[in-house]
Design a protein around this motif. Structure first.
Motif, mmCIF file in Angstrom:
data_model
loop_
_atom_site.group_PDB
_atom_site.id
_atom_site.type_symbol
_atom_site.label_atom_id
_atom_site.label_comp_id
_atom_site.label_asym_id
_atom_site.label_seq_id
_atom_site.Cartn_x
_atom_site.Cartn_y
_atom_site.Cartn_z
ATOM 1 N N MET B 1 14.427 36.599 81.060
ATOM 2 C CA MET B 1 14.063 37.946 80.588
ATOM 3 C C MET B 1 12.977 38.544 81.470
ATOM 4 O O MET B 1 11.947 37.928 81.685
ATOM 5 C CB MET B 1 13.558 37.865 79.156
ATOM 6 C CG MET B 1 14.684 37.986 78.158
ATOM 7 S SD MET B 1 14.051 38.060 76.483
ATOM 8 C CE MET B 1 13.544 36.371 76.255
ATOM 9 N N ALA B 2 13.278 39.711 81.978
ATOM 10 C CA ALA B 2 12.297 40.332 82.868
ATOM 11 C C ALA B 2 11.188 40.994 82.064
ATOM 12 O O ALA B 2 11.437 41.613 81.043
ATOM 13 C CB ALA B 2 12.989 41.380 83.732
ATOM 14 N N ALA B 3 9.958 40.841 82.545
ATOM 15 C CA ALA B 3 8.827 41.476 81.871
ATOM 16 C C ALA B 3 8.748 42.939 82.268
ATOM 17 O O ALA B 3 9.068 43.298 83.385
ATOM 18 C CB ALA B 3 7.546 40.755 82.258
ATOM 19 N N TRP B 4 8.327 43.776 81.361
ATOM 20 C CA TRP B 4 8.356 45.217 81.650
ATOM 21 C C TRP B 4 7.164 45.974 81.085
ATOM 22 O O TRP B 4 7.084 47.185 81.214
ATOM 23 C CB TRP B 4 9.643 45.830 81.114
ATOM 24 C CG TRP B 4 9.910 45.501 79.662
ATOM 25 C CD1 TRP B 4 10.380 44.306 79.175
ATOM 26 C CD2 TRP B 4 9.714 46.340 78.533
ATOM 27 N NE1 TRP B 4 10.474 44.355 77.809
ATOM 28 C CE2 TRP B 4 10.082 45.606 77.380
ATOM 29 C CE3 TRP B 4 9.261 47.646 78.370
ATOM 30 C CZ2 TRP B 4 10.004 46.122 76.096
ATOM 31 C CZ3 TRP B 4 9.188 48.161 77.091
ATOM 32 C CH2 TRP B 4 9.564 47.407 75.964
ATOM 33 N N LYS B 5 6.215 45.271 80.463
ATOM 34 C CA LYS B 5 5.098 45.993 79.863
ATOM 35 C C LYS B 5 3.806 45.828 80.641
ATOM 36 O O LYS B 5 3.550 44.775 81.208
ATOM 37 C CB LYS B 5 4.857 45.461 78.440
ATOM 38 C CG LYS B 5 5.786 46.050 77.445
ATOM 39 C CD LYS B 5 5.367 45.664 76.050
ATOM 40 C CE LYS B 5 6.354 46.238 75.066
ATOM 41 N NZ LYS B 5 5.994 45.994 73.699
ATOM 42 N N THR B 6 2.987 46.881 80.619
ATOM 43 C CA THR B 6 1.663 46.810 81.197
ATOM 44 C C THR B 6 0.647 47.019 80.084
ATOM 45 O O THR B 6 0.835 47.890 79.239
ATOM 46 C CB THR B 6 1.475 47.918 82.241
ATOM 47 O OG1 THR B 6 2.509 47.804 83.196
ATOM 48 C CG2 THR B 6 0.135 47.786 82.924
ATOM 49 N N ILE B 7 -0.411 46.224 80.085
ATOM 50 C CA ILE B 7 -1.457 46.384 79.084
ATOM 51 C C ILE B 7 -2.736 46.794 79.807
ATOM 52 O O ILE B 7 -3.042 46.267 80.872
ATOM 53 C CB ILE B 7 -1.704 45.066 78.316
ATOM 54 C CG1 ILE B 7 -0.398 44.575 77.713
ATOM 55 C CG2 ILE B 7 -2.756 45.250 77.240
ATOM 56 C CD1 ILE B 7 -0.513 43.217 77.063
ATOM 57 N N LEU B 33 1.098 41.511 70.869
ATOM 58 C CA LEU B 33 1.895 41.835 72.045
ATOM 59 C C LEU B 33 2.579 40.570 72.539
ATOM 60 O O LEU B 33 1.956 39.513 72.613
ATOM 61 C CB LEU B 33 0.995 42.413 73.133
ATOM 62 C CG LEU B 33 0.291 43.719 72.731
ATOM 63 C CD1 LEU B 33 -0.974 43.909 73.524
ATOM 64 C CD2 LEU B 33 1.210 44.904 72.904
ATOM 65 N N SER B 34 3.841 40.705 72.869
ATOM 66 C CA SER B 34 4.619 39.550 73.290
ATOM 67 C C SER B 34 4.365 39.242 74.770
ATOM 68 O O SER B 34 4.553 40.106 75.621
ATOM 69 C CB SER B 34 6.090 39.844 73.022
ATOM 70 O OG SER B 34 6.876 38.982 73.756
ATOM 71 N N ASP B 37 7.162 39.487 77.583
ATOM 72 C CA ASP B 37 7.511 40.865 77.942
ATOM 73 C C ASP B 37 6.445 41.522 78.801
ATOM 74 O O ASP B 37 6.644 42.616 79.312
ATOM 75 C CB ASP B 37 7.670 41.723 76.677
ATOM 76 C CG ASP B 37 8.916 41.376 75.907
ATOM 77 O OD1 ASP B 37 9.770 40.688 76.478
ATOM 78 O OD2 ASP B 37 9.031 41.779 74.735
ATOM 79 N N ASP B 254 5.968 51.546 87.862
ATOM 80 C CA ASP B 254 7.096 51.465 86.936
ATOM 81 C C ASP B 254 8.208 52.449 87.261
ATOM 82 O O ASP B 254 9.311 52.316 86.765
ATOM 83 C CB ASP B 254 6.612 51.729 85.500
ATOM 84 C CG ASP B 254 5.795 50.575 84.970
ATOM 85 O OD1 ASP B 254 6.253 49.434 85.135
ATOM 86 O OD2 ASP B 254 4.700 50.803 84.431
#
Lengths: 99, 304
Positions: B1-7, B33-34, B37, B254
């Motif tokens: 699973m590709a990660a796609w989130k920025t925190i 937050l996962s 991801d 992104d």
């Protein structure tokens, strides 16, 4: 969405296994026994589904568990009649979590 | 699973790990937050607390982690300890890289960088034929310093008379430094995850720099980031790097405007695949395995 028996101690243990596993996989609880997760592509959604299925086959022998795949748009069209969406739910769909 | 989130963390808060998820909380809110991801996390400001467990979880999930100082400029990155299953093999291949291949790789990287620089200038109607000449003249290992020559020319043309400096208060420099720091943390994360030692570079060989290899490999991406920052600058006319501007800079990574292996994708995705290509090259000693990104200016314009 799931309904699992909770009569015996063992049943309740299985119930907790599932909710813990869903949490670990990054699912959020929308309501009691209704969990959701945002995936960024159909491919990864299929993969996520497969993992849940495998876990269920091994650990949950009885009860009623369902899964459904929504597109982002379909999910957005959901109407909330009573109550409101949680903070967590609002955060979930964003690309950038800014705090 | 590709990660796609920025925190991005700017306010005072507490971070912890709960059942494998990252929990961000203050007195009024609590959000989970996962980590699988999460692609990258930027810590700005210094009034948050986090445990060692959070750091090790971030590293285990290969999250590109960036810490900023009191001026909100990036100062440190957390780079994951090797966790590729073939880490030792990759490391051995890196250490025994023949000099000819090293020089050829550097030549290719610089050639693509100069061509990308030239494409950026051409798009903004500041064309200079000298740049393409430099790209043609370049030899293995760049003994005649075509890179430095082209850089001098390019900076002057693109940003009127800009002098690149690390601690400059010029907003253009600050924006570029911020964007490069994020780029560097992405590349370093991917290198570590692939089993490379980022300290040993191809050409960069500064004994005080722990990320020589990252600095080598990010070169072709710099003009891409430059073009995006160049387009963003007129939208934010403040004298300093405002929070909104920084958010926009993060979005550079992104947006899908890079052409890579005949497809359109974002810098985040390309960085990972590019390092995989580099790994294949180093292991097979075959330079054909490495592919480079170029810019789709039409798509870039649509992003802003």
């Amino acid at each position: 969405m799931f309904d699992l028996p909770t009569q015996t101690k063992k049943d309740r243990k299985r119930y907790r296994w599932l909710s813990r596993y869903l949490d670990k996989q990054g699912f959020i609880r929308l309501q009691y026994s209704v969990y959701a997760k945002v995936f960024n592509s159909l491919e990864s959604a299929k993969y996520g589904k497969k993992r849940i299925k495998e876990f269920l086959h091994v650990n949950i022998p009885k009860g009623n568990v369902r899964m459904i795949l929504f597109t982002d748009q379909q999910y957005g069209k959901m109407e909330i009649i009573v109550g409101k969406s949680s903070e967590q739910e609002k955060v979930e769909q964003k690309n950038l979590f800014d705090f | 699973m590709a990660a796609w989130k920025t925190i991005r963390i700017t306010k005072p808060c507490r971070l912890s790990i709960d059942n494998g998820n990252l929990v961000v909380e203050d007195d009024t809110m609590r959000v989970k937050l996962s980590l699988p991801d999460t692609d990258s996390i930027i810590f700005e400001g210094d009034r948050f607390t986090l445990s060692a467990k959070v750091l090790s979880a971030l590293s285990r999930h290969k999250v590109a982690t960036l810490f900023c100082d009191e001026y909100y400029m990036p100062t440190a990155i957390l780079h994951p300890y090797h966790q590729s299953s073939l880490a030792t093999e990759t490391l051995k291949a890196q250490l025994s890289l023949p000099d000819e291949l090293r020089d050829r790789l550097w030549q290719e990287i610089i050639r693509v960088k100069i061509l990308n620089q030239s494409a950026v200038l051409k798009h903004f109607a500041k064309e200079n034929a000298k740049l393409e000449n430099y790209a043609e003249q370049i030899r293995p290992g760049d003994p005649y310093g075509a890179e430095a020559k082209s850089a001098r020319l390019y900076w002057k043309e693109l940003f009127d008379g800009l002098k690149r400096e690390a601690d400059s208060l010029d907003v253009r420099n600050q924006a570029l430094n911020y964007a490069y720091a994020i780029l560097r943390s992405l590349i370093t994360r991917d290198l570590s995850a692939a089993g490379f030692l980022p300290a040993l570079g191809l050409w960069h060989d500064n004994r005080y720099n722990a990320f020589n290899l990252s600095d080598d490999l990010m070169e072709p991406f710099r003009p891409i980031v430059d073009a995006a920052v160049y387009l963003l600058l007129p939208l934010y006319e403040e004298e300093y790097l405002s929070p909104e501007f920084k958010k926009a800079i993060i979005s550079i990574f992104d947006s899908e405007y890079l052409i890579y292996e005949a497809g359109l994708s974002s810098l985040r995705t390309v960085s990972t695949r590019y390092i995989q290509g580099f790994k294949a090259t180093v292991r097979s000693r075959n330079i054909e395995r490495l592919h480079f990104p170029t810019i789709d200016f039409g798509a870039l314009r649509e992003c802003f």
